[in-house]
Design a protein around this motif. Structure first.
Motif, PDB file in Angstrom:
ATOM      1  N   ARG A  83       0.830  -1.203   0.000  1.00  0.00           N
ATOM      2  CA  ARG A  83       0.000   0.000   0.000  1.00  0.00           C
ATOM      3  C   ARG A  83       0.867   1.257   0.000  1.00  0.00           C
ATOM      4  O   ARG A  83       2.013   1.257   0.431  1.00  0.00           O
ATOM      5  N   LEU A  84       0.269   2.319  -0.507  1.00  0.00           N
ATOM      6  CA  LEU A  84       0.962   3.591  -0.571  1.00  0.00           C
ATOM      7  C   LEU A  84       0.359   4.578   0.427  1.00  0.00           C
ATOM      8  O   LEU A  84      -0.834   4.520   0.716  1.00  0.00           O
ATOM      9  N   THR A  85       1.179   5.464   0.907  1.00  0.00           N
ATOM     10  CA  THR A  85       0.700   6.533   1.780  1.00  0.00           C
ATOM     11  C   THR A  85       0.041   7.605   0.924  1.00  0.00           C
ATOM     12  O   THR A  85       0.305   7.700  -0.285  1.00  0.00           O
ATOM     13  N   PRO A  86      -0.787   8.431   1.536  1.00  0.00           N
ATOM     14  CA  PRO A  86      -1.357   9.543   0.776  1.00  0.00           C
ATOM     15  C   PRO A  86      -0.270  10.431   0.147  1.00  0.00           C
ATOM     16  O   PRO A  86      -0.442  10.931  -0.965  1.00  0.00           O
ATOM     17  N   ALA A  87       0.841  10.606   0.824  1.00  0.00           N
ATOM     18  CA  ALA A  87       1.933  11.415   0.269  1.00  0.00           C
ATOM     19  C   ALA A  87       2.497  10.776  -1.004  1.00  0.00           C
ATOM     20  O   ALA A  87       2.772  11.476  -1.987  1.00  0.00           O
ATOM     21  N   ALA A  88       2.650   9.461  -0.999  1.00  0.00           N
ATOM     22  CA  ALA A  88       3.175   8.769  -2.180  1.00  0.00           C
ATOM     23  C   ALA A  88       2.173   8.819  -3.323  1.00  0.00           C
ATOM     24  O   ALA A  88       2.562   8.999  -4.483  1.00  0.00           O
ATOM     25  N   ILE A  89       0.900   8.671  -3.014  1.00  0.00           N
ATOM     26  CA  ILE A  89      -0.138   8.772  -4.047  1.00  0.00           C
ATOM     27  C   ILE A  89      -0.153  10.182  -4.621  1.00  0.00           C
ATOM     28  O   ILE A  89      -0.220  10.373  -5.835  1.00  0.00           O
ATOM     29  N   ALA A  90      -0.052  11.176  -3.745  1.00  0.00           N
ATOM     30  CA  ALA A  90      -0.039  12.576  -4.190  1.00  0.00           C
ATOM     31  C   ALA A  90       1.129  12.839  -5.120  1.00  0.00           C
ATOM     32  O   ALA A  90       0.966  13.505  -6.152  1.00  0.00           O
ATOM     33  N   GLU A  91       2.274  12.302  -4.794  1.00  0.00           N
ATOM     34  CA  GLU A  91       3.445  12.508  -5.634  1.00  0.00           C
ATOM     35  C   GLU A  91       3.252  11.897  -7.023  1.00  0.00           C
ATOM     36  O   GLU A  91       3.550  12.516  -8.039  1.00  0.00           O
ATOM     37  N   ARG A  92       2.724  10.686  -7.059  1.00  0.00           N
ATOM     38  CA  ARG A  92       2.508  10.009  -8.354  1.00  0.00           C
ATOM     39  C   ARG A  92       1.478  10.712  -9.210  1.00  0.00           C
ATOM     40  O   ARG A  92       1.596  10.750 -10.432  1.00  0.00           O
ATOM     41  N   ALA A  93       0.433  11.228  -8.582  1.00  0.00           N
ATOM     42  CA  ALA A  93      -0.661  11.848  -9.333  1.00  0.00           C
ATOM     43  C   ALA A  93      -0.498  13.368  -9.476  1.00  0.00           C
ATOM     44  O   ALA A  93      -1.358  14.004 -10.089  1.00  0.00           O
ATOM     45  N   GLU A  94       0.570  13.903  -8.909  1.00  0.00           N
ATOM     46  CA  GLU A  94       0.816  15.346  -8.930  1.00  0.00           C
ATOM     47  C   GLU A  94      -0.309  16.112  -8.249  1.00  0.00           C
ATOM     48  O   GLU A  94      -0.826  17.119  -8.762  1.00  0.00           O
ATOM     49  N   TRP A  95      -0.701  15.620  -7.059  1.00  0.00           N
ATOM     50  CA  TRP A  95      -1.708  16.247  -6.213  1.00  0.00           C
ATOM     51  C   TRP A  95      -1.031  16.737  -4.948  1.00  0.00           C
ATOM     52  O   TRP A  95       0.101  16.387  -4.668  1.00  0.00           O
ATOM     53  N   THR A  96      -1.800  17.491  -4.147  1.00  0.00           N
ATOM     54  CA  THR A  96      -1.346  17.789  -2.795  1.00  0.00           C
ATOM     55  C   THR A  96      -1.703  16.573  -1.931  1.00  0.00           C
ATOM     56  O   THR A  96      -2.574  15.762  -2.291  1.00  0.00           O
ATOM     57  N   GLU A  97      -1.056  16.467  -0.788  1.00  0.00           N
ATOM     58  CA  GLU A  97      -1.358  15.337   0.089  1.00  0.00           C
ATOM     59  C   GLU A  97      -2.792  15.408   0.614  1.00  0.00           C
ATOM     60  O   GLU A  97      -3.478  14.384   0.714  1.00  0.00           O
ATOM     61  N   ASP A  98      -3.267  16.612   0.920  1.00  0.00           N
ATOM     62  CA  ASP A  98      -4.650  16.754   1.397  1.00  0.00           C
ATOM     63  C   ASP A  98      -5.643  16.306   0.331  1.00  0.00           C
ATOM     64  O   ASP A  98      -6.634  15.640   0.622  1.00  0.00           O
ATOM     65  N   TYR A  99      -5.371  16.671  -0.916  1.00  0.00           N
ATOM     66  CA  TYR A  99      -6.258  16.254  -1.997  1.00  0.00           C
ATOM     67  C   TYR A  99      -6.215  14.742  -2.169  1.00  0.00           C
ATOM     68  O   TYR A  99      -7.244  14.102  -2.394  1.00  0.00           O
ATOM     69  N   ALA A 100      -5.035  14.152  -2.038  1.00  0.00           N
ATOM     70  CA  ALA A 100      -4.910  12.695  -2.154  1.00  0.00           C
ATOM     71  C   ALA A 100      -5.757  12.006  -1.081  1.00  0.00           C
ATOM     72  O   ALA A 100      -6.419  11.004  -1.364  1.00  0.00           O
ATOM     73  N   LYS A 101      -5.747  12.549   0.127  1.00  0.00           N
ATOM     74  CA  LYS A 101      -6.568  11.971   1.208  1.00  0.00           C
ATOM     75  C   LYS A 101      -8.054  12.034   0.845  1.00  0.00           C
ATOM     76  O   LYS A 101      -8.787  11.065   1.044  1.00  0.00           O
ATOM     77  N   LYS A 102      -8.485  13.178   0.291  1.00  0.00           N
ATOM     78  CA  LYS A 102      -9.887  13.325  -0.113  1.00  0.00           C
ATOM     79  C   LYS A 102     -10.234  12.358  -1.240  1.00  0.00           C
ATOM     80  O   LYS A 102     -11.316  11.781  -1.264  1.00  0.00           O
ATOM     81  N   MET A 103      -9.313  12.197  -2.171  1.00  0.00           N
ATOM     82  CA  MET A 103      -9.555  11.277  -3.285  1.00  0.00           C
ATOM     83  C   MET A 103      -9.624   9.836  -2.793  1.00  0.00           C
ATOM     84  O   MET A 103     -10.435   9.050  -3.292  1.00  0.00           O
ATOM     85  N   VAL A 104      -8.786   9.469  -1.826  1.00  0.00           N
ATOM     86  CA  VAL A 104      -8.846   8.113  -1.252  1.00  0.00           C
ATOM     87  C   VAL A 104     -10.221   7.899  -0.617  1.00  0.00           C
ATOM     88  O   VAL A 104     -10.865   6.862  -0.841  1.00  0.00           O
ATOM     89  N   GLU A 105     -10.700   8.881   0.146  1.00  0.00           N
ATOM     90  CA  GLU A 105     -12.022   8.767   0.776  1.00  0.00           C
ATOM     91  C   GLU A 105     -13.128   8.666  -0.280  1.00  0.00           C
ATOM     92  O   GLU A 105     -14.036   7.837  -0.160  1.00  0.00           O
ATOM     93  N   PHE A 106     -13.038   9.506  -1.301  1.00  0.00           N
ATOM     94  CA  PHE A 106     -14.029   9.483  -2.379  1.00  0.00           C
ATOM     95  C   PHE A 106     -13.998   8.129  -3.087  1.00  0.00           C
ATOM     96  O   PHE A 106     -15.047   7.535  -3.373  1.00  0.00           O
ATOM     97  N   GLY A 107     -12.817   7.619  -3.341  1.00  0.00           N
ATOM     98  CA  GLY A 107     -12.672   6.314  -3.984  1.00  0.00           C
ATOM     99  C   GLY A 107     -13.230   5.189  -3.125  1.00  0.00           C
ATOM    100  O   GLY A 107     -13.853   4.257  -3.649  1.00  0.00           O
TER     101      GLY A 107
END
Length: 122
Positions: free
Chosen positions: A81-105
């Motif tokens: 599994r990836l952390t929100p920070a790692a997901i944010a880096e891959r998708a070129e998002w902020t970490e906060d946005y990555a957290k919201k996207m994980v919740e939405f997903g």
């Protein structure tokens, strides 16, 4: 932002098809889905509106797939599994946005998206 995106239990409206352009046309900066060849302003408005709606629908759907992928990548049951920070880096998002996207997903994967708005990356 785009209009309401239908969910699993709602019928999906089919916007105008997005057809791929030939390589020669795509290389011409003035060429865009043959809109430049439409002389009638009413026809141009109608076709441009169809394309706008199709692009919005495609963008909304792509965001949903991004969110589901983010949720799957962040799933604690995954050994890789990836952390929100790692997901944010891959998708070129902020970490906060990555957290919201994980919740939405997660909501999308559960089918629990009623009453929840579209997550906008901007």
């Amino acid at each position: 932002m785009a209009e309401h995106t239908p969910r699993r239990n709602e019928p999906r409206l089919r916007p105008a098809p997005l057809l791929f352009e030939p390589a020669e046309a795509a290389g011409d900066p003035e060429h865009f889905f043959d809109l430049e060849s439409i002389d009638d302003p009413q026809a141009l408005l109608a076709r441009a509106t169809e394309l706008t709606q199709a692009f919005r629908a495609a963008a909304d759907r792509a965001v949903e797939f991004q969110a589901m992928a983010a949720a799957q990548l962040a799933d604690p049951r995954r050994f890789d599994r990836l952390t929100p920070a790692a997901i944010a880096e891959r998708a070129e998002w902020t970490e906060d946005y990555a957290k919201k996207m994980v919740e939405f997903g997660q909501d999308l994967l559960r089918g629990d998206v009623e009453g929840r708005g579209h997550v906008d990356p901007v």
